[in-house]
Design a protein around this motif. Structure first.
Motif, PDB file in Angstrom:
ATOM      1  N   TYR A  20      -0.300   9.772   8.325  1.00 26.61           N
ATOM      2  CA  TYR A  20       1.146   9.708   8.160  1.00 26.61           C
ATOM      3  C   TYR A  20       1.496   8.803   6.993  1.00 26.61           C
ATOM      4  O   TYR A  20       0.897   7.742   6.803  1.00 26.61           O
ATOM      5  CB  TYR A  20       1.803   9.179   9.443  1.00 26.61           C
ATOM      6  N   ILE A  21       2.480   9.255   6.224  1.00 27.18           N
ATOM      7  CA  ILE A  21       3.020   8.430   5.144  1.00 27.18           C
ATOM      8  C   ILE A  21       4.496   8.761   4.992  1.00 27.18           C
ATOM      9  O   ILE A  21       4.919   9.875   5.315  1.00 27.18           O
ATOM     10  CB  ILE A  21       2.249   8.633   3.814  1.00 27.18           C
ATOM     11  N   GLN A  22       5.247   7.796   4.511  1.00 29.15           N
ATOM     12  CA  GLN A  22       6.671   8.029   4.263  1.00 29.15           C
ATOM     13  C   GLN A  22       7.080   7.286   3.006  1.00 29.15           C
ATOM     14  O   GLN A  22       6.370   6.389   2.538  1.00 29.15           O
ATOM     15  CB  GLN A  22       7.516   7.564   5.443  1.00 29.15           C
ATOM     16  N   SER A  23       8.226   7.681   2.480  1.00 30.28           N
ATOM     17  CA  SER A  23       8.737   7.037   1.288  1.00 30.28           C
ATOM     18  C   SER A  23      10.250   7.184   1.262  1.00 30.28           C
ATOM     19  O   SER A  23      10.802   8.107   1.872  1.00 30.28           O
ATOM     20  CB  SER A  23       8.122   7.679   0.036  1.00 30.28           C
ATOM     21  N   PHE A  24      10.903   6.282   0.559  1.00 29.54           N
ATOM     22  CA  PHE A  24      12.333   6.408   0.320  1.00 29.54           C
ATOM     23  C   PHE A  24      12.492   6.956  -1.085  1.00 29.54           C
ATOM     24  O   PHE A  24      11.938   6.402  -2.035  1.00 29.54           O
ATOM     25  CB  PHE A  24      13.054   5.060   0.453  1.00 29.54           C
TER      26      PHE A  24
END
Length: 181
Positions: A20-24
């Protein structure tokens, strides 16, 4: 009470191994959080049936890319097969999107729109939003707002003007580069 859905899908027991990875992102075309769930191993594949057509939406190697736009009343999930082909786009109509413990979330308003790569558009769960209103889970204002948002998005999708769909592959690549750094 509305169901809060998180981008990391940590409650999803079907997924045995994940990345899992996220970014703005704050770009001209999109402002908000984007999460990427790489489903490495599942207990069982997940398929859905649309008018007699079986579509696999989660299996080993699938990627779910979810957009949580700031100040909008929807979240868009793009589901990719292991070859990188888009299997479907799934729009959740929601009360709001936010972030909690550094994980993006949305408060689901039951009404959904599915878009298949063929261009077919499927409205989902009208019965669920009607039931939520009758049981007092949502009020009339939330009900009207959900339908207004769904109708607006349905028109944009039908006219090929829901631009966020066009950025799915590019945003997936941006997040995958972060994984590989």
């Amino acid at each position: 009470m509305l169901k809060r859905k998180y981008g990391d899908r940590s409650e999803w027991k079907r997924v045995l191994k994940r990345e899992y990875i996220q970014s703005f992102l704050n770009t001209e075309e999109f402002k908000g959080y984007v999460s990427l769930l790489h489903i490495e191993k599942v207990k069982d594949p997940l398929s859905v049936n649309y008018d007699g057509k079986k579509v696999c939406i989660a299996d080993d190697g699938y990627i779910w890319l979810q957009h949580f736009p700031i100040e909008e009343h929807y979240s868009l999930t793009t589901m990719f097969d292991p070859q990188g082909n888009i299997v479907q786009w799934y729009v959740d109509i929601c009360l709001q999107c936010g972030i909690e413990n550094n994980v993006p979330w949305m408060d689901d308003l039951f009404l959904d729109i599915v878009i298949l790569p063929t261009g077919e558009i499927i409205e989902k769960d009208a019965d669920e939003i009607d039931e939520a209103l009758s049981k007092g889970i949502i009020d009339k204002l939330q009900y009207k707002m959900a339908w207004k948002e769904a109708n607006k998005l349905y028109k944009l999708i039908s006219n090929n003007e829901f631009d966020l769909m066009k950025f799915s592959k590019n945003h997936k690549e941006i997040l995958l580069k972060k994984v590989n750094q």
